[in-house]
Design a protein around this motif. Structure first.
Motif, PDB file in Angstrom:
ATOM      1  N   ALA A  59      -2.576  42.960  70.615  1.00 41.68           N
ATOM      2  CA  ALA A  59      -3.666  41.996  70.845  1.00 41.68           C
ATOM      3  C   ALA A  59      -5.019  42.701  70.719  1.00 41.68           C
ATOM      4  CB  ALA A  59      -3.512  41.367  72.225  1.00 41.68           C
ATOM      5  N   LEU A  60      -5.084  43.940  71.190  1.00 37.57           N
ATOM      6  CA  LEU A  60      -6.354  44.683  71.090  1.00 37.57           C
ATOM      7  C   LEU A  60      -6.681  44.958  69.621  1.00 37.57           C
ATOM      8  CD1 LEU A  60      -8.745  46.128  72.387  1.00 37.57           C
ATOM      9  CD2 LEU A  60      -7.325  48.168  72.585  1.00 37.57           C
ATOM     10  N   ARG A  61      -5.660  45.303  68.868  1.00 36.36           N
ATOM     11  CA  ARG A  61      -5.859  45.563  67.432  1.00 36.36           C
ATOM     12  C   ARG A  61      -6.436  44.326  66.744  1.00 36.36           C
ATOM     13  NH1 ARG A  61      -0.817  48.173  66.673  1.00 36.36           N
ATOM     14  NH2 ARG A  61      -1.552  50.277  67.041  1.00 36.36           N
ATOM     15  N   ARG A  62      -5.826  43.198  67.048  1.00 35.96           N
ATOM     16  CA  ARG A  62      -6.285  41.945  66.422  1.00 35.96           C
ATOM     17  C   ARG A  62      -7.714  41.617  66.837  1.00 35.96           C
ATOM     18  NH1 ARG A  62      -1.148  40.264  68.001  1.00 35.96           N
ATOM     19  NH2 ARG A  62      -1.951  39.074  69.755  1.00 35.96           N
ATOM     20  N   ALA A  63      -8.094  42.037  68.052  1.00 33.55           N
ATOM     21  CA  ALA A  63      -9.413  41.653  68.577  1.00 33.55           C
ATOM     22  C   ALA A  63     -10.518  42.635  68.180  1.00 33.55           C
ATOM     23  CB  ALA A  63      -9.342  41.532  70.091  1.00 33.55           C
ATOM     24  N   ALA A  64     -10.159  43.683  67.429  1.00 30.11           N
ATOM     25  CA  ALA A  64     -11.173  44.708  67.106  1.00 30.11           C
ATOM     26  C   ALA A  64     -12.442  44.122  66.467  1.00 30.11           C
ATOM     27  CB  ALA A  64     -10.560  45.787  66.208  1.00 30.11           C
ATOM     28  N   PRO A  65     -12.354  43.088  65.617  1.00 29.05           N
ATOM     29  CA  PRO A  65     -13.597  42.565  65.030  1.00 29.05           C
ATOM     30  C   PRO A  65     -14.484  41.788  66.008  1.00 29.05           C
ATOM     31  CG  PRO A  65     -11.661  41.953  63.697  1.00 29.05           C
ATOM     32  CD  PRO A  65     -11.155  42.464  65.013  1.00 29.05           C
ATOM     33  N   GLU A  66     -13.975  41.475  67.199  1.00 27.37           N
ATOM     34  CA  GLU A  66     -14.800  40.707  68.150  1.00 27.37           C
ATOM     35  C   GLU A  66     -15.981  41.575  68.571  1.00 27.37           C
ATOM     36  OE1 GLU A  66     -14.485  37.648  68.908  1.00 27.37           O
ATOM     37  OE2 GLU A  66     -12.472  37.251  68.117  1.00 27.37           O
ATOM     38  N   LYS A  67     -17.187  41.085  68.289  1.00 23.10           N
ATOM     39  CA  LYS A  67     -18.335  41.970  68.464  1.00 23.10           C
ATOM     40  C   LYS A  67     -19.463  41.380  69.305  1.00 23.10           C
ATOM     41  CE  LYS A  67     -20.867  40.303  64.522  1.00 23.10           C
ATOM     42  NZ  LYS A  67     -21.698  39.587  65.482  1.00 23.10           N
ATOM     43  N   ASP A  68     -19.300  40.126  69.718  1.00 21.36           N
ATOM     44  CA  ASP A  68     -20.411  39.497  70.425  1.00 21.36           C
ATOM     45  C   ASP A  68     -20.416  39.848  71.910  1.00 21.36           C
ATOM     46  OD1 ASP A  68     -21.184  38.323  68.110  1.00 21.36           O
ATOM     47  OD2 ASP A  68     -20.285  36.360  68.557  1.00 21.36           O
ATOM     48  N   TYR A  69     -21.598  39.789  72.490  1.00 20.60           N
ATOM     49  CA  TYR A  69     -21.676  39.834  73.951  1.00 20.60           C
ATOM     50  C   TYR A  69     -20.902  38.633  74.487  1.00 20.60           C
ATOM     51  CZ  TYR A  69     -25.799  42.932  73.556  1.00 20.60           C
ATOM     52  OH  TYR A  69     -26.660  43.960  73.301  1.00 20.60           O
ATOM     53  N   LEU A  70     -20.214  38.836  75.588  1.00 23.30           N
ATOM     54  CA  LEU A  70     -19.445  37.727  76.167  1.00 23.30           C
ATOM     55  C   LEU A  70     -20.137  37.234  77.442  1.00 23.30           C
ATOM     56  CD1 LEU A  70     -15.794  39.013  75.614  1.00 23.30           C
ATOM     57  CD2 LEU A  70     -17.176  37.495  74.184  1.00 23.30           C
ATOM     58  N   PRO A  71     -19.698  36.077  77.964  1.00 23.66           N
ATOM     59  CA  PRO A  71     -20.325  35.578  79.200  1.00 23.66           C
ATOM     60  C   PRO A  71     -20.235  36.615  80.323  1.00 23.66           C
ATOM     61  CG  PRO A  71     -18.796  33.958  78.291  1.00 23.66           C
ATOM     62  CD  PRO A  71     -18.641  35.186  77.466  1.00 23.66           C
ATOM     63  N   VAL A  72     -21.256  36.630  81.162  1.00 23.51           N
ATOM     64  CA  VAL A  72     -21.333  37.657  82.209  1.00 23.51           C
ATOM     65  C   VAL A  72     -20.092  37.661  83.098  1.00 23.51           C
ATOM     66  CG1 VAL A  72     -22.562  38.297  84.317  1.00 23.51           C
ATOM     67  CG2 VAL A  72     -23.832  37.722  82.271  1.00 23.51           C
ATOM     68  N   ARG A  73     -19.592  36.492  83.469  1.00 23.73           N
ATOM     69  CA  ARG A  73     -18.420  36.461  84.379  1.00 23.73           C
ATOM     70  C   ARG A  73     -17.125  36.794  83.656  1.00 23.73           C
ATOM     71  NH1 ARG A  73     -19.089  32.199  89.285  1.00 23.73           N
ATOM     72  NH2 ARG A  73     -21.327  32.470  89.571  1.00 23.73           N
ATOM     73  N   GLY A  74     -17.170  36.800  82.340  1.00 22.23           N
ATOM     74  CA  GLY A  74     -15.960  37.103  81.571  1.00 22.23           C
ATOM     75  C   GLY A  74     -15.553  35.908  80.730  1.00 22.23           C
ATOM     76  N   LEU A  75     -14.707  36.158  79.738  1.00 22.39           N
ATOM     77  CA  LEU A  75     -14.217  35.096  78.852  1.00 22.39           C
ATOM     78  C   LEU A  75     -13.515  34.022  79.678  1.00 22.39           C
ATOM     79  CD1 LEU A  75     -12.341  36.728  75.833  1.00 22.39           C
ATOM     80  CD2 LEU A  75     -14.206  35.057  75.707  1.00 22.39           C
ATOM     81  N   ARG A  76     -13.801  32.785  79.378  1.00 21.26           N
ATOM     82  CA  ARG A  76     -13.195  31.707  80.170  1.00 21.26           C
ATOM     83  C   ARG A  76     -11.652  31.748  80.127  1.00 21.26           C
ATOM     84  NH1 ARG A  76     -15.300  27.094  82.226  1.00 21.26           N
ATOM     85  NH2 ARG A  76     -13.724  25.550  82.742  1.00 21.26           N
TER      86      ARG A  76
END
Ligand SMILES: Cc1ncc(COP(=O)(O)O)c(C=O)c1O
Length: 427
Positions: A59-76
């Protein structure tokens, strides 16, 4: 020179002379000895020996392109999975999905102490970082006594006596189980007793359950079952998922503590912003669980249970006293029975005990004093993690019975370290 604005006297007095965390220091000291050609048995640093489950790495490998800042409390979706996980696995009910994701639960615990202007209460012994965090912020710390006879557990009457003698003050109690450094956990009835006192005195409780999924018997007692309105539950990926270096911790809040969650989110927004995006996506997979992760956890527990039992037996046979082993990967033996012999070798406190043991046998441990125990008490913390967790898990997966022969075959350095301690202390 001292008047210069860039001189060290201008350090915040709360951090002046603050040493690096003892657990990290022992690791550096061990590495130093290894670089001098010494054989070192690293029972100092408490890191999971097991690999991250494959599905989570994928799952981490697949998520490597995720590059945006995320919500402060964390991904919903992550916050939802964490709430589900705590409900499914630990029976913790939360009406809404009030979860805060942080870069390790250590940072979240620090932010709690920053946000909540209360005195810190911790049982002695407790994990090394709670009290230094309070010191950095300038909070008062009170160590509550426990005894070996009570398996180093905080008793409700001890908590009650302290709070009754000093009524009306805001207080934060941090309770950790299975426990670092003792490996002991609380039973449901014991937590119910503590919860009653916490409610009577309106304590804010952080239930540090970072090792909860490494209870050796899969038990899931929680003070949040008995005092939900005042308890924040702390966990993360570092221990049960073997991902300490990924730096992801989570706090789950009851509705009644939304004000605290909001304040901590505000601090997060002005400091780290949000946890690394790929790590958060991978964490969704971890908390979602499923048969592969359940099997992984079962196997990790089986190995730790067998090795913990082997190690505790070896130490007891050498005259050490220690409580039953319930979970995590720590033991906290007491060497009082050998005090006279140790004294003859010039050892009269726990730092001296740890240092001489390291010098004589190459076994690296931590002294009880860094966990809040009195210096002259001859206690040490041992992390039984110096083995190849990947290989051990593969052997369990292949159907090898996890018995004494398994432990000798797959955890030889841990077995040898225990043998050396036993020989050293009885010799
Ligand atoms: C009792 C306890 N709490 C919290 C932590 C912090 O874990 P992390 O910041 O990796 O989530 C540790 C790590 O060793 C621990 O032993």
């Amino acid at each position: 020179m001292t008047g210069l604005p860039l001189a060290s006297p201008h350090l915040n007095p709360n951090v002046l002379g603050l040493p690096p965390s003892a657990t990290l220091a022992i690791n550096e000291r061990s590495n130093e000895l290894i670089s001098q050609g010494r054989q070192v048995y690293k029972l100092g640093l408490g890191q999971s020996p097991f690999p991250v489950p494959r599905s989570v790495v994928d799952a981490l490998r697949r998520a490597a392109p995720e590059k945006d800042y995320l919500p402060v409390r964390g991904l919903r979706p992550l916050r939802e999975e964490v709430t589900e996980f705590l409900h499914r696995r630990h029976g913790i009910e939360r009406a809404r999905r009030q979860v805060l994701v942080g870069p390790g639960s250590k940072e979240l615990i620090f932010m709690t102490q920053l946000a909540y202007a209360g005195e810190l209460l911790v049982p002695s012994p407790s994990w090394v970082s709670y009290a230094p965090q309070a010191r950095i912020i300038g909070r008062r710390v009170t160590w509550l006594p426990t005894t070996l006879e009570d398996d180093w557990k905080l008793l409700p009457q001890v908590l009650d006596e302290y709070c009754s003698a000093n009524p009306g003050l805001p207080r934060l109690l941090i309770l950790n189980y299975p426990n670092n450094p003792t490996g002991v956990s609380y039973k449901e009835a014991e937590l119910a007793g503590l919860a009653g006192v916490a409610r009577r005195h309106q304590l804010l409780v952080v239930s540090d359950e970072i090792y909860a999924d490494l209870d050796h018997h899969g038990r899931t007692a929680s003070i949040a079952h008995h005092y939900p309105e005042g308890t924040v539950v702390s966990t993360g990926l570092s221990k049960w998922c073997g991902a300490g270096g990924w730096r992801l911790g989570v706090f789950s809040f009851p509705d009644e503590l939304e004000w605290l969650c909001g304040a901590m989110a505000a601090i997060a927004s002005e400091t780290f912003t949000s946890v690394s995006a790929p790590i958060q996506y991978a964490a969704i997979e971890a908390f979602r669980g499923g048969p592969e992760i359940e099997r992984y956890l079962e196997h990790c527990r089986t190995v730790l249970r067998a090795l913990g039992t082997h190690s505790a037996t070896a130490l007891r046979n050498a005259g050490c006293r220690l409580p039953p082993v319930d979970g995590a990967f720590y033991l906290f033996p007491e060497f009082g029975a050998a005090a006279d012999r140790l004294q003859q070798r010039g050892i009269d406190d726990s730092p001296g005990l740890a240092e001489q043991l390291l010098q004589d046998t190459g076994v690296a441990t931590l002294p009880g004093s860094v966990f809040g125990r009195p210096r002259p008490e001859l206690t040490l913390r041992l992390s039984y993690v110096n083995f190849d967790g990947e290989r051990a898990l593969a052997a369990v997966e292949a159907g090898e019975p996890v018995d004494e022969a398994f432990i000798r075959e797959h955890c030889p350095d841990t077995v040898e370290a225990m043998r050396r301690i036993a020989e050293w202390v009885t010799g």
